[in-house]
Motif scaffolding. Structure first.
Motif, short mmCIF file in Angstrom:
data_model
loop_
_atom_site.label_atom_id
_atom_site.label_comp_id
_atom_site.label_asym_id
_atom_site.label_seq_id
_atom_site.Cartn_x
_atom_site.Cartn_y
_atom_site.Cartn_z
N GLU A 1 4.41 -3.90 5.34
CA GLU A 1 5.24 -2.76 4.99
C GLU A 1 4.67 -1.53 5.68
OE1 GLU A 1 6.93 -0.40 1.06
OE2 GLU A 1 5.05 -1.50 0.91
N LYS A 2 5.56 -0.76 6.29
CA LYS A 2 5.11 0.47 6.95
C LYS A 2 5.16 1.61 5.94
CE LYS A 2 5.46 2.98 11.28
NZ LYS A 2 6.26 3.25 12.48
N ALA A 3 4.02 2.20 5.68
CA ALA A 3 3.91 3.32 4.74
C ALA A 3 3.12 4.44 5.39
CB ALA A 3 3.24 2.87 3.45
N TYR A 4 3.69 5.63 5.38
CA TYR A 4 3.05 6.80 5.99
C TYR A 4 2.68 6.55 7.45
CZ TYR A 4 2.76 8.00 1.07
OH TYR A 4 3.07 8.24 -0.25
N GLN B 1 0.96 -1.89 6.61
CA GLN B 1 0.06 -2.48 5.62
C GLN B 1 0.40 -3.97 5.50
OE1 GLN B 1 -2.13 -0.36 4.29
NE2 GLN B 1 -1.17 1.50 5.09
N ARG C 1 11.26 -3.97 0.05
CA ARG C 1 9.90 -3.59 -0.33
C ARG C 1 9.16 -4.83 -0.84
NH1 ARG C 1 10.66 -0.13 2.47
NH2 ARG C 1 11.20 2.05 2.07
N ASP D 1 8.21 3.34 -6.54
CA ASP D 1 7.77 4.63 -6.00
C ASP D 1 7.84 5.67 -7.12
OD1 ASP D 1 7.40 7.01 -4.67
OD2 ASP D 1 8.80 6.56 -3.04
N GLU E 1 9.72 1.50 7.04
CA GLU E 1 9.42 2.61 6.13
C GLU E 1 10.67 3.15 5.46
OE1 GLU E 1 6.19 6.21 6.16
OE2 GLU E 1 7.10 5.62 8.05
N SER E 2 11.76 3.26 6.25
CA SER E 2 13.01 3.78 5.73
C SER E 2 14.14 3.35 6.66
CB SER E 2 12.97 5.31 5.64
OG SER E 2 12.97 5.87 6.95
#
Length: 647
Positions: free
Chosen positions: A25-28, A32, A68, A137, A254-255
């Motif tokens: 998962e791409k976060a910020y 990850q 997610r 979230d 991410e989005s």
């Protein structure tokens, strides 16, 4: 292979390949990674948390959000207990969830963020069973104090405490699961009425996932990008059922806004998208090339002409001369490889499209530059995989051959019937609807009209219920006509009318980005969609597209009468929020016909224009009114006999 369940597949991967990546998962801005061991531990904690909260075998868990890892894990955790995940469309208005939540008697829900929580809280009066809501979230939810509301982190903590007190509880529930147990329920898009809950077992979903994987030789080494709505069965098959069947890596962007960036970073080897996604990608390429310098445009045109001639033959394994091979290799170095890399398709081994017909030119473009794009046929009720196109047998006008375990017959009237291990168990609480489509002999009535050609490939014409007759008795296939219009990059949507009438007329939606770029090149000013759609020059552009479709239809003796006599360019985009499209962007033809009845009448009454005011819904829930005086355009029709003679 031995029948199994999704939780068992998960724990098998965790035991055999504990440190291998299961999901990313791409976060910020950073990817990850979650290993199979970590995923199994997460699922076990969530399952124990659900059990502590009272989720029991046979109950339903609503799951809402983008792709997610913790939402996927929640689905697996529910299945560990014998409960049934029900994914819902995250972009739907809250009112659209009322029927599924009431129908499935949902008391538990796991959602992504504040937006989904707000919608569910508003529905509690209409859906009083909604007692437990968990969110992934926490942003914006800090001061929410509604009863039954908690974070997934709190659920995991409660689950670990429960598991410590009752070790072995989750494993016992997993061991008690059977392949014929209900695994998930997917609600149909509801184009003609209330959506129906399609019930699938572990066996039906896993069987078709494995059949599709065997057909294309998928392995645990594949990389997949999960970006379509999880509530859509296609995304669920590619990023859930086949993921667990094969053990490959699922990557969550991410989005929605960063999907194209993530596509380039991941470079998936196995990819799926509906035609509209491939159309949008090609439109962006076309726009960029129009902005390029003269030398670059000339180089691109030269090598694309070569690609259209050589590329499809190369993809189909046909012999190509030495000069063409060398020429294509140079084109690959200069144009095709950089283009694939720009699109994010440099590592794609297998790419599929389905859901709607794809234009021959669009289909040929991707295959000509070295992307193995193929078509498949299936539905929610068939667990997707019915027909697939084998490598080296790919054609734009068919959807492939029946794969392992599938039987197809063409009933009287041309309706396609399917018998397969992947058929639905039934529609939830709707025996009458189940009996309409599923016979006692095991044949499922698809509702699609088509035929098997001489080579055994299936060709779909239209929805059987939509195939009608013009007043003179000629065949009318609206979806076939609409798809031909949508093959043009400047047309986003189309709606054809004609059943029981003297002639065919149509509504057209422009593609705002493509037509906007076209207008800017011609110094045509505009302030928004309605102003651009109303320009005389745009109507002329649409007329050229319509007449090219008419010329093509005139060459088909069965559909020559379907040529479009009159059309108009709608002043607004057809929108799911306005009830004009389903969440999977299928046209609700009857709804549109009723909502715009004054425009339909104008087309057939011979008027040259028609004023209309339309109520529209905005993303924040507000409503407004869009009005316009729409001009009606006459289109040239062609003599079928003359076209046949010229050909």
């Amino acid at each position: 292979m031995t029948p199994t369940t999704f939780p068992r597949l998960l724990f098998e991967h965790a035991a055999a390949r504990p440190d291998a990546p299961a999901m990313r998962e791409k976060a910020y801005g950073i990817w990850q990674t979650l290993s199979w061991r970590e995923l199994a531990a997460l699922v076990e904690a969530l399952a124990a948390g659900f059990a502590a909260a009272g989720l029991q075998r046979g109950q339903h868990l609503a799951v809402v959000g983008e792709n997610r890892p913790r939402l996927y894990a929640s689905m697996l955790a529910a299945q560990c207990l014998g409960a049934i995940p029900v994914p819902l469309y995250q972009d739907a208005a809250g009112a659209e969830w009322v029927f599924p939540l009431q129908n499935a008697e949902v008391a538990f829900a796991v959602v992504e963020d504040q937006e989904q929580i707000d919608k569910l809280l508003e529905l509690r009066e209409a859906c009083p069973r909604l007692s437990h809501l968990w969110y992934d979230d926490a942003r914006g939810l800090r001061h929410y104090a509604q009863p039954g509301l908690a974070s997934i982190d709190a659920l995991i903590a409660a689950g670990r405490a429960f598991a410590a007190a009752q070790p072995g509880f989750v494993k016992a529930r997993v061991d008690a699961g059977r392949p014929d147990d209900v695994a998930a329920m997917f609600f149909t898009s509801g184009t003609t009425g209330q959506p129906k809950g399609v019930v699938h077992s572990h066996h039906t979903l896993i069987d078709r996932a494995r059949a599709g994987a065997a057909f294309d030789r998928l392995t645990e080494r594949e990389e997949v990008l999960a970006y379509m709505p999880p509530a859509w069965v296609g995304q669920n098959i590619f990023s859930y059922a086949q993921w667990l069947a094969c053990g490959y890596v699922v990557n969550c962007p991410e989005s929605p806004e960063t999907v194209q960036i993530c596509l380039k970073e991941i470079g998936p080897s196995y990819y799926f998208a509906p035609p509209r996604v491939f159309e949008a990608l090609l439109t962006s390429v076309t726009i960029r090339m129009e902005d390029a310098g003269r030398a670059k445009r000339a180089l691109f045109a030269h090598f694309m002409q070569l690609a259209r001639r050589v590329g499809p033959r190369r993809m189909d394994g046909q012999a190509i001369g030495l000069v063409d091979r060398l020429h294509y290799a140079l084109g690959n170095l200069c144009i095709y490889a950089p283009l694939r890399n720009t699109l994010g398709f440099n590592r794609v081994r297998v790419a599929y499209t389905a859901g709607e017909a794809i234009g021959p030119d669009l289909f040929s473009f991707y295959r000509s530059i070295g992307i193995n794009l193929k078509q498949l046929y299936g539905s929610t009720e068939t667990a997707v995989f019915v027909c697939l196109q084998p490598d080296h047998e790919v054609r734009a006008d068919t959807v492939g051959v029946p794969i392992d375990g599938v039987e197809i017959r063409v009933a009287e009237g041309g309706e396609i019937h399917v018998r397969s291990p992947g058929l639905l168990k039934g529609y939830y609480k709707n025996e009458a609807a189940t009996a309409e489509v599923l016979g006692a002999d095991g044949w499922y009535r698809t509702g699609d009209a088509g035929f098997l050609d001489a080579s055994g490939h299936l060709k779909i014409i239209d929805r059987a219920k939509d195939v009608g007759r013009l007043k003179g008795g000629a065949l009318f296939a609206p979806k076939y006509v609409e798809n031909k219009l949508k093959f043009f990059p400047h047309i986003k949507e189309a709606v054809a009318f004609g059943d029981g009438r003297d002639a065919v007329c149509a509504f057209v939606n422009i593609d705002f980005e493509a037509v906007g770029n076209w207008a800017e090149k011609r110094n045509l000013p505009y302030g928004g969609y309605a102003e651009l759609a109303g320009k005389a020059e745009v109507r002329e552009l649409m007329r050229e597209c319509v007449e090219r479709v008419n010329a093509d239809l005139a060459r088909d003796p069965m559909l020559a009468a379907c040529q479009i006599r009159r059309f108009l360019v709608l002043h607004k985009e057809l929108d799911a929020d306005d009830g004009e499209l389903t969440r999977t962007r299928k046209v609700k033809r009857s709804t549109i016909g009723e909502r715009y009845a004054v425009l339909v009448d104008a087309l057939y009454d011979g008027r040259s224009s028609q004023f209309i005011e339309t109520t529209v819904s905005f993303e924040d829930g507000r409503q407004g009114v869009v009005s316009a005086d729409l001009k009606i355009v006459e289109a040239k029709v062609f003599d079928a006999a003359a076209m046949k003679e010229a050909a």
